[in-house]
Structures are given as C-alpha cells and as structure tokens.
Design a protein around this motif. Sequence first.
Motif, PDB file in Angstrom:
ATOM      1  N   GLN A  86       0.812  -1.207   0.000  1.00 32.48           N
ATOM      2  CA  GLN A  86       0.000   0.000   0.000  1.00 32.48           C
ATOM      3  C   GLN A  86       0.851   1.266   0.000  1.00 32.48           C
ATOM      4  OE1 GLN A  86      -2.779  -0.035   3.220  1.00 32.48           O
ATOM      5  NE2 GLN A  86      -4.191   1.390   2.251  1.00 32.48           N
ATOM      6  N   ALA A  87       1.891   1.283   0.829  1.00 33.88           N
ATOM      7  CA  ALA A  87       2.748   2.475   0.914  1.00 33.88           C
ATOM      8  C   ALA A  87       3.577   2.632  -0.356  1.00 33.88           C
ATOM      9  CB  ALA A  87       3.660   2.374   2.139  1.00 33.88           C
ATOM     10  N   ASP A  88       4.073   1.499  -0.887  1.00 34.94           N
ATOM     11  CA  ASP A  88       4.910   1.568  -2.089  1.00 34.94           C
ATOM     12  C   ASP A  88       4.142   2.062  -3.299  1.00 34.94           C
ATOM     13  OD1 ASP A  88       7.160   0.753  -0.792  1.00 34.94           O
ATOM     14  OD2 ASP A  88       7.036  -1.339  -1.390  1.00 34.94           O
ATOM     15  N   ILE A  89       2.900   1.587  -3.495  1.00 36.05           N
ATOM     16  CA  ILE A  89       2.137   1.993  -4.671  1.00 36.05           C
ATOM     17  C   ILE A  89       1.761   3.462  -4.576  1.00 36.05           C
ATOM     18  CG2 ILE A  89      -0.146   1.359  -3.799  1.00 36.05           C
ATOM     19  CD1 ILE A  89       1.192   0.939  -7.385  1.00 36.05           C
ATOM     20  N   ALA A  90       1.497   3.949  -3.332  1.00 40.53           N
ATOM     21  CA  ALA A  90       1.196   5.371  -3.159  1.00 40.53           C
ATOM     22  C   ALA A  90       2.435   6.219  -3.449  1.00 40.53           C
ATOM     23  CB  ALA A  90       0.688   5.637  -1.741  1.00 40.53           C
ATOM     24  N   GLY A  91       3.596   5.770  -2.951  1.00 40.88           N
ATOM     25  CA  GLY A  91       4.830   6.507  -3.210  1.00 40.88           C
ATOM     26  C   GLY A  91       5.207   6.483  -4.683  1.00 40.88           C
ATOM     27  N   LEU A  92       4.999   5.339  -5.338  1.00 37.72           N
ATOM     28  CA  LEU A  92       5.281   5.220  -6.767  1.00 37.72           C
ATOM     29  C   LEU A  92       4.402   6.172  -7.570  1.00 37.72           C
ATOM     30  CD1 LEU A  92       6.751   3.579  -9.009  1.00 37.72           C
ATOM     31  CD2 LEU A  92       4.825   2.011  -8.960  1.00 37.72           C
ATOM     32  N   GLY A 109      -7.748   0.999 -16.393  1.00 35.34           N
ATOM     33  CA  GLY A 109      -7.685   2.217 -17.201  1.00 35.34           C
ATOM     34  C   GLY A 109      -6.742   3.226 -16.589  1.00 35.34           C
ATOM     35  N   SER A 110      -7.060   4.512 -16.719  1.00 37.20           N
ATOM     36  CA  SER A 110      -6.210   5.568 -16.167  1.00 37.20           C
ATOM     37  C   SER A 110      -6.289   5.564 -14.646  1.00 37.20           C
ATOM     38  CB  SER A 110      -6.646   6.931 -16.715  1.00 37.20           C
ATOM     39  OG  SER A 110      -5.810   7.951 -16.214  1.00 37.20           O
ATOM     40  N   ILE A 111      -5.133   5.527 -13.984  1.00 38.49           N
ATOM     41  CA  ILE A 111      -5.082   5.421 -12.519  1.00 38.49           C
ATOM     42  C   ILE A 111      -5.155   6.798 -11.876  1.00 38.49           C
ATOM     43  CG2 ILE A 111      -3.699   4.628 -10.563  1.00 38.49           C
ATOM     44  CD1 ILE A 111      -4.916   2.397 -12.284  1.00 38.49           C
ATOM     45  N   SER A 112      -6.006   6.922 -10.860  1.00 39.47           N
ATOM     46  CA  SER A 112      -6.149   8.169 -10.103  1.00 39.47           C
ATOM     47  C   SER A 112      -5.935   7.881  -8.623  1.00 39.47           C
ATOM     48  CB  SER A 112      -7.551   8.764 -10.321  1.00 39.47           C
ATOM     49  OG  SER A 112      -8.541   7.900  -9.784  1.00 39.47           O
ATOM     50  N   GLU A 113      -6.084   8.932  -7.799  1.00 40.70           N
ATOM     51  CA  GLU A 113      -5.914   8.759  -6.354  1.00 40.70           C
ATOM     52  C   GLU A 113      -6.906   7.747  -5.784  1.00 40.70           C
ATOM     53  OE1 GLU A 113      -5.878  11.586  -7.895  1.00 40.70           O
ATOM     54  OE2 GLU A 113      -4.064  12.689  -7.289  1.00 40.70           O
ATOM     55  N   MET A 114      -8.109   7.683  -6.388  1.00 37.61           N
ATOM     56  CA  MET A 114      -9.112   6.741  -5.895  1.00 37.61           C
ATOM     57  C   MET A 114      -8.634   5.302  -6.072  1.00 37.61           C
ATOM     58  SD  MET A 114     -13.069   6.232  -7.099  1.00 37.61           S
ATOM     59  CE  MET A 114     -12.553   5.583  -8.704  1.00 37.61           C
ATOM     60  N   HIS A 115      -8.049   5.006  -7.245  1.00 38.28           N
ATOM     61  CA  HIS A 115      -7.518   3.664  -7.465  1.00 38.28           C
ATOM     62  C   HIS A 115      -6.405   3.348  -6.468  1.00 38.28           C
ATOM     63  CE1 HIS A 115      -9.282   4.607 -11.461  1.00 38.28           C
ATOM     64  NE2 HIS A 115      -9.573   3.323 -11.480  1.00 38.28           N
ATOM     65  N   GLY A 117      -5.941   4.482  -3.462  1.00 40.72           N
ATOM     66  CA  GLY A 117      -6.475   4.219  -2.129  1.00 40.72           C
ATOM     67  C   GLY A 117      -7.193   2.884  -2.036  1.00 40.72           C
ATOM     68  N   LEU A 118      -8.143   2.643  -2.965  1.00 44.57           N
ATOM     69  CA  LEU A 118      -8.947   1.431  -2.894  1.00 44.57           C
ATOM     70  C   LEU A 118      -8.157   0.186  -3.282  1.00 44.57           C
ATOM     71  CD1 LEU A 118     -12.317   2.743  -4.407  1.00 44.57           C
ATOM     72  CD2 LEU A 118     -11.775   2.318  -2.013  1.00 44.57           C
ATOM     73  N   LYS A 119      -7.520   0.221  -4.464  1.00 44.14           N
ATOM     74  CA  LYS A 119      -6.782  -0.949  -4.916  1.00 44.14           C
ATOM     75  C   LYS A 119      -5.566  -1.229  -4.028  1.00 44.14           C
ATOM     76  CE  LYS A 119      -7.275  -3.048  -8.238  1.00 44.14           C
ATOM     77  NZ  LYS A 119      -7.977  -4.311  -8.546  1.00 44.14           N
ATOM     78  N   THR A 121      -5.348  -0.680  -0.822  1.00 42.50           N
ATOM     79  CA  THR A 121      -5.848  -1.353   0.369  1.00 42.50           C
ATOM     80  C   THR A 121      -6.209  -2.800   0.072  1.00 42.50           C
ATOM     81  OG1 THR A 121      -6.724   0.745   1.216  1.00 42.50           O
ATOM     82  CG2 THR A 121      -7.598  -1.278   2.178  1.00 42.50           C
ATOM     83  N   MET A 122      -6.880  -3.023  -1.067  1.00 42.37           N
ATOM     84  CA  MET A 122      -7.276  -4.388  -1.428  1.00 42.37           C
ATOM     85  C   MET A 122      -6.058  -5.284  -1.644  1.00 42.37           C
ATOM     86  SD  MET A 122     -10.383  -3.482  -4.056  1.00 42.37           S
ATOM     87  CE  MET A 122     -10.543  -5.183  -4.613  1.00 42.37           C
ATOM     88  N   ASN A 123      -5.031  -4.751  -2.300  1.00 44.03           N
ATOM     89  CA  ASN A 123      -3.829  -5.546  -2.537  1.00 44.03           C
ATOM     90  C   ASN A 123      -3.108  -5.869  -1.236  1.00 44.03           C
ATOM     91  OD1 ASN A 123      -4.175  -5.640  -5.328  1.00 44.03           O
ATOM     92  ND2 ASN A 123      -3.065  -3.728  -5.652  1.00 44.03           N
ATOM     93  N   ALA A 124      -3.070  -4.877  -0.316  1.00 43.50           N
ATOM     94  CA  ALA A 124      -2.434  -5.111   0.979  1.00 43.50           C
ATOM     95  C   ALA A 124      -3.182  -6.191   1.762  1.00 43.50           C
ATOM     96  CB  ALA A 124      -2.373  -3.816   1.786  1.00 43.50           C
ATOM     97  N   LEU A 125      -4.525  -6.145   1.731  1.00 43.88           N
ATOM     98  CA  LEU A 125      -5.327  -7.166   2.410  1.00 43.88           C
ATOM     99  C   LEU A 125      -5.143  -8.533   1.757  1.00 43.88           C
ATOM    100  CD1 LEU A 125      -8.640  -5.169   3.034  1.00 43.88           C
ATOM    101  CD2 LEU A 125      -6.920  -5.827   4.724  1.00 43.88           C
ATOM    102  N   PHE A 126      -4.980  -8.528   0.422  1.00 40.22           N
ATOM    103  CA  PHE A 126      -4.737  -9.787  -0.285  1.00 40.22           C
ATOM    104  C   PHE A 126      -3.442 -10.429   0.203  1.00 40.22           C
ATOM    105  CE2 PHE A 126      -2.367 -11.855  -3.713  1.00 40.22           C
ATOM    106  CZ  PHE A 126      -3.233 -12.894  -4.027  1.00 40.22           C
ATOM    107  N   LEU A 127      -2.369  -9.612   0.341  1.00 38.80           N
ATOM    108  CA  LEU A 127      -1.097 -10.145   0.812  1.00 38.80           C
ATOM    109  C   LEU A 127      -1.217 -10.707   2.222  1.00 38.80           C
ATOM    110  CD1 LEU A 127       1.624  -7.606  -0.396  1.00 38.80           C
ATOM    111  CD2 LEU A 127       1.295  -9.950  -1.158  1.00 38.80           C
ATOM    112  N   LYS A 128      -1.937  -9.985   3.081  1.00 38.40           N
ATOM    113  CA  LYS A 128      -2.094 -10.436   4.464  1.00 38.40           C
ATOM    114  C   LYS A 128      -2.876 -11.746   4.512  1.00 38.40           C
ATOM    115  CE  LYS A 128      -3.617  -8.802   9.001  1.00 38.40           C
ATOM    116  NZ  LYS A 128      -4.224  -7.666   9.744  1.00 38.40           N
TER     117      LYS A 128
END
Length: 561
Positions: A86-92, A109-115, A117-119, A121-128
């Motif tokens: 989550q932190a890495d994708i936000a920093g990237l 499609g085109s990635i925005s701040e909403m993606h 935040g939501l994606k 979080t979802m990816n971080a939960l997937f890893l956990k």
Amino acid sequence: MTKLKAAIYARFSTDMQRDASIDDQIRLCKEYASRQGIEVVATYSDRATSGASLMRSGIQSLLRDAGAGSFDLVLAEALDRLSRNQADIAGLYQRLQFQGRMIETVSEGSISEMHIGLKGTMNALFLKDLAAKTHRGLKGRALAGKNAGGKAYGYKSERKFDTDGELIRGDRNIDKAEAAVVTRIFTDYANGVSPKKIAGMLNAEGRPGPSGKGWGASTLHGNRERGTGILNNELYIGRQIWNRLTYVKNPDTGKKVSRLNPESAWVITDVPELRIINQDLWDAVRTRQGAMKTKNTDVPIWDRRRPRTLFSGMMACGCCGGGYSKISRDHFGCTANRAKGDAICGNTKTIHQRELEDLVLDAMQHTLMDEAALKIFCEEYVKELNRLRAESTAGRDVLERELSKVTKDHGTLIDAILGGISPKQVKDRMNALDKRRTEIKSKLQTSPAPDLILLHPKVAINYRERIATLIKGLSEPDGMDEAKDALRSLIERIVLRPNEETGRLSVELEGDLSGLMILALRADGYRKTQKSAAADSQASDIVRELVLVAGVGFEPTTFRL
C-alpha cells in the motif's frame, strides 16, 4: 497530435509461474496501447519477484528512465503488477505524478488517487490473507512430517503424484552424497577441528555449499539458540522444528529480518527416517559447543562481539561487501576471499593493523571536522533556526496577548459584580473566560520561550582536542577501554578497496556526524562524570534540534584516506 510514449511493465511472483506470463502481460499491454493510439517505446519486467517490495531491478530501471523523460506513461496489465504494498504503490504514484508521468492499466484504465487508495488497500489485504493461508498450509505439512519450506542440506525433494496426477509436495529423502559431507562436518568438529578450517577444506575440494557457492564458518556454526547452521539442525537427528523463526520485512530497507518465536509456537515433529547423525555424535558436538563458552558469560565464542583490535568488526571489503578480519598476527584481509577463494571475491589485498589504525585515527583528528565547511554549516543553521524561532515566537505573542485580554475581561466582570450586578447574569461568561485562561496558560507552559542555541566554528577545535584526548587514552591502562569504545562509536564503517593505481588498499571512512557533534560539544573528554553527563544531555538536545532544522537525520559521511 503527437502520440503518447509508453513503457510497459510486467511481473510474475513465484518460480511456480512461467516466463510466458511475462509475454502474455506484454502482449495484452501492446494490444491496449494499439487501441488507444499509444506508442510503446520500452518494456521492463521482473521474474519470480514478489510485489510486496520495490526492491526489484525492473521497476528500479523503469523509475530511473521515467526521471530521464524517456516516456509519458507507465502501462501494466493491472495495478498489482506494479506493487501490492500500500505504501509503495502510493509513493510510486506520487513520484511519477511529480515527474509528469501517468499510470494506465489494462484492467483499471487511467489510474487516479481513488484507485491508489482502494486498490492499494485491497492488494495489501490480499497479501495479508495470502500469508495467513500459506502459513496454515505449511503448518499442516509440518505436522505431517513433510518439508514446510526450504531444503535442508543433506536432503533432496522426492517427486510423487497422487491418483489425479497432481504433484505431492513436501516429500523428501536423504541425499547420500550430501549426507556424507554432513557426517564429516559433525565428526571433524567433534574431534576439535574449527568451523573455519572445516569450511576451508570443503572449499579446497570444490564441494558446493548449501547455497551452491562456497562454504563459510558461519554456515556451519550458525546460531545455536535460533537453530541455524549445519551443526544446530535437529533434522539431522530425525527431529523437525518448524516455525522457530518469523521473518518480517523492514519497511526502510525492504529486506526481511528474522525474529525468534516463543517455544509454544514451534511445531515439532519426529521424522526418524530422515536421521543422518547418530545420537552419540550429536551429543559430542553439543558438548563441545557447551564447553566453548567463557567463564563469565553463557554467550558462545562465535556469538561474542568483543573487539579484539581497535576497529575489529567495523571493516568491510569494497569489492564483495563482506567483512575484513585478521588473517595473520598483524594483517587484515577480505574474509570472503580467504574463506571461499577468488571465485567469491577477487580482493587479495591486505593491510597492516598499525597502518590502518594510524590512517583512521589521523583522519578522525584532522579530516572529519573541517573548519571551513563547519563555518558555513553554522551560519546556515543559525539562519534557519532564527526563522523557525521567529515563527514560534509569533505564535507565543498571540497567546500572550489573548491571555492579557481574557484576564482583563474577567476582571471587568468581577468589578461589575462588586458594583451590584447579579452574579447569575455573568456566570456563564466568567466560566468561559476561566476555561479559556486555563487553556492558554497550559499551552504557554508546554511551549516555553525558546533559548537561542548558537553553534560556533570553535567546536571544530574542541572536537580535535577531544579526539587527541581519546587517542592518548589508548595508551593509558585505566582509560583504554573507555577511549576505545568512544572512538569506535564515532565510526559507522571502514571500507577497504583495492586501488589499481597504487597497487594498495584505499580506505574510506564513514563517520557518524551526530556522534562527532556530541563529542565536540561535551565539556570534558570522554570520562563519565555528573558534569559530563549534563553536557552530554545538552549536546544531544542540540543535535536533535539540528536534525529538526535540517528536516532529515544525519547521514554517514564518507572520507577517502
């Protein structure tokens, strides 16, 4: 219109996946780019690499080229291909946005701040969730006596299939050739041969170690309490211990560090069919390990960190990154080269102990605190400190003026009551003023008026005097240990690298600037007294303030000797 230029990034996670996965991702991205009228100018990929970290060669190359303006956008199959952290994708995302680069994916499609935040979080939960499921599955294997992760030296995986043709994972049997080496290691050690000498003999014979490379002493002795190392692996006596260690990723470095779990969390299973070492030989090895402890401590010799020379344990090889240690009575050499040969590290240069110590001590006294550079630093520090103090003072002035007004209004209400007005009419107002006056006083107490701390370039002179005192203390029996510890605390690392021009070793000294500053600001040398303890506290406060003004911590600074 000019076509947008895109860089494609693809990644798959584990060895169980295949290179075709990369090709499939690139093909999908190229088809998407063609439909969108985007020109693909570069492709980057990482194979069998987790998305939980940005420490990947492919993504790092992409980021470097993005800064150089090689493309306009980054294209991937999905956002989780770039990172699942989550932190890495936000920093990237922030980094690419700052450089004017966009992110697009075939899935989102085109990635925005909403993606993000939501994606994210979802990816971080997937890893956990994936980690929890993986741990549960591995525990089941361990309870069944099967391999639950990692192949121990001396064993090989056994390929079996169930009735449906699916591979049965976790089965293993003894590798006779490697088992003979394990038995030899235990026998030699029980007979008094050191791990270093055993490793040297194995390397001389060209026998590959557990990693497929050379042997080292630590590969054999490891850590007894953590069960690491050939000599501590209880699987060799038919006893499997799983979940002894937990591996946690350091968010600053991206590297995993191990932590010892409580014994109640260990999963212990008897697997007598995997025994290689007989009980008598195992007990003889444990007996020798127990005897190799000092009289005043239970820490084994191989785990002690007491420096034998002034800079023991602080030297590093500039070629392989390994340590530099004693190879003779008076000379230091690359540990990896001596233990594993030129195939691991080609640095054969050595340095005399006296030459090294003289070079480093001279540099500490005359190089690590340059007066000209310190003068500029002090001037800039005072300017920035004054600006911050001005802002702080302005805020304090506002509070003091408000306190004066609140106190005056409160007094006016008291005069009104004395003049005949009913207290009930002004009760609420007086309570509000009392509450606000208490709040303001509390704020003023927690942020007292700052005392201006000035740094003068004379601290460089003080520093040299302190260093001279410490060096002199090395020859005094009563103060030698204190002086040695104080000098070592000022150094982060000593890097030794072959110099082709001179044919000798060049020495790079990395100094701890915060430690240097504290030493320069102390009142008296290095001896601990009540006065010096107070000076240490004041010096530490100044250094912490320097860090705040700079906005970052002191980084080790390198000096070539």
